[in-house]
Scaffold this motif. Sequence first.
Motif, short mmCIF file in Angstrom:
data_model
loop_
_atom_site.label_atom_id
_atom_site.label_comp_id
_atom_site.label_asym_id
_atom_site.label_seq_id
_atom_site.Cartn_x
_atom_site.Cartn_y
_atom_site.Cartn_z
N PRO A 1 -2.55 -28.50 -2.18
CA PRO A 1 -3.37 -27.37 -1.71
C PRO A 1 -2.47 -26.28 -1.12
O PRO A 1 -1.64 -26.55 -0.26
CB PRO A 1 -4.26 -27.99 -0.64
N LEU A 2 -2.63 -25.09 -1.62
CA LEU A 2 -1.86 -23.95 -1.12
C LEU A 2 -2.82 -22.92 -0.56
O LEU A 2 -3.80 -22.53 -1.20
CB LEU A 2 -1.03 -23.33 -2.25
N ASP A 3 -2.54 -22.48 0.63
CA ASP A 3 -3.39 -21.49 1.28
C ASP A 3 -2.70 -20.14 1.15
O ASP A 3 -2.12 -19.62 2.11
CB ASP A 3 -3.61 -21.86 2.75
N ILE A 4 -2.75 -19.57 -0.06
CA ILE A 4 -2.09 -18.31 -0.34
C ILE A 4 -3.11 -17.34 -0.92
O ILE A 4 -3.87 -17.69 -1.81
CB ILE A 4 -0.94 -18.49 -1.36
N ASP A 5 -3.11 -16.13 -0.38
CA ASP A 5 -3.94 -15.07 -0.93
C ASP A 5 -3.06 -14.29 -1.90
O ASP A 5 -2.28 -13.43 -1.49
CB ASP A 5 -4.47 -14.17 0.19
N ILE A 6 -3.16 -14.60 -3.17
CA ILE A 6 -2.26 -14.02 -4.18
C ILE A 6 -2.42 -12.50 -4.26
O ILE A 6 -1.45 -11.79 -4.46
CB ILE A 6 -2.46 -14.68 -5.56
N ARG A 7 -3.63 -12.00 -4.07
CA ARG A 7 -3.83 -10.54 -4.11
C ARG A 7 -3.11 -9.86 -2.95
O ARG A 7 -2.48 -8.83 -3.12
CB ARG A 7 -5.31 -10.21 -4.09
N ALA A 8 -3.18 -10.45 -1.77
CA ALA A 8 -2.48 -9.88 -0.62
C ALA A 8 -0.98 -9.94 -0.83
O ALA A 8 -0.25 -9.01 -0.47
CB ALA A 8 -2.87 -10.63 0.66
N GLU A 9 -0.50 -11.03 -1.42
CA GLU A 9 0.93 -11.15 -1.69
C GLU A 9 1.38 -10.08 -2.67
O GLU A 9 2.45 -9.50 -2.52
CB GLU A 9 1.25 -12.54 -2.25
N ASP B 1 1.54 -6.71 -1.02
CA ASP B 1 2.60 -6.65 -0.02
C ASP B 1 3.97 -6.30 -0.63
O ASP B 1 4.88 -5.93 0.08
CB ASP B 1 2.68 -7.99 0.71
N ARG B 2 4.08 -6.39 -1.92
CA ARG B 2 5.36 -6.10 -2.57
C ARG B 2 5.72 -4.63 -2.44
O ARG B 2 4.85 -3.76 -2.49
CB ARG B 2 5.32 -6.47 -4.05
N ASP B 3 6.98 -4.37 -2.30
CA ASP B 3 7.47 -3.00 -2.23
C ASP B 3 7.90 -2.58 -3.63
O ASP B 3 9.06 -2.68 -4.00
CB ASP B 3 8.63 -2.91 -1.25
N TYR B 4 6.93 -2.13 -4.41
CA TYR B 4 7.19 -1.78 -5.81
C TYR B 4 8.14 -0.59 -5.94
O TYR B 4 8.92 -0.52 -6.87
CB TYR B 4 5.89 -1.50 -6.55
N GLN B 5 8.09 0.33 -5.00
CA GLN B 5 8.97 1.50 -5.08
C GLN B 5 10.43 1.05 -4.93
O GLN B 5 11.32 1.58 -5.61
CB GLN B 5 8.61 2.54 -4.03
N ALA B 6 10.70 0.12 -4.06
CA ALA B 6 12.06 -0.37 -3.88
C ALA B 6 12.57 -1.04 -5.15
O ALA B 6 13.77 -1.05 -5.44
CB ALA B 6 12.13 -1.35 -2.70
N LEU B 7 11.65 -1.60 -5.91
CA LEU B 7 12.02 -2.25 -7.17
C LEU B 7 12.08 -1.27 -8.33
O LEU B 7 12.44 -1.63 -9.45
CB LEU B 7 11.02 -3.36 -7.50
N GLY B 8 11.69 -0.02 -8.08
CA GLY B 8 11.69 0.99 -9.15
C GLY B 8 10.50 0.87 -10.07
O GLY B 8 10.52 1.32 -11.20
N ILE B 9 9.42 0.27 -9.56
CA ILE B 9 8.20 0.08 -10.34
C ILE B 9 7.10 0.91 -9.69
O ILE B 9 6.91 0.89 -8.49
CB ILE B 9 7.77 -1.41 -10.36
N GLU B 10 6.38 1.64 -10.48
CA GLU B 10 5.28 2.44 -9.94
C GLU B 10 3.95 1.87 -10.32
O GLU B 10 3.77 1.21 -11.26
CB GLU B 10 5.40 3.88 -10.42
#
Length: 80
Positions: A60-68, A71-80
């Motif tokens: 059992p994993l208590d992870i909110d995949i949408r929130a995760e 939370d990613r910094d797409y701009q830092a990765l060069g992804i828009e």
Amino acid sequence: MHPTSELPTKKVTATIPTQLLADAQSVTGENITETIIAALATLTRDHAYEGLRHYRGKMPLDIDIRAEREDRDYQALGIE
């Protein structure tokens, strides 16, 4: 050199089919000892993975995949 070379060793005598050994050595590109070590490491690793596969989908994993994802910094990765 294989990372297990620093572990205690045991000298063994084994009768191995010539062609099987030759085929295995052609895959590893190593000498007999290193080829046998690679085969034994693969065997033990595969056995451990098989034990872990038993738990697949059962932990059992208590992870909110949408929130995760949000939370990613797409701009830092060069992804828009």
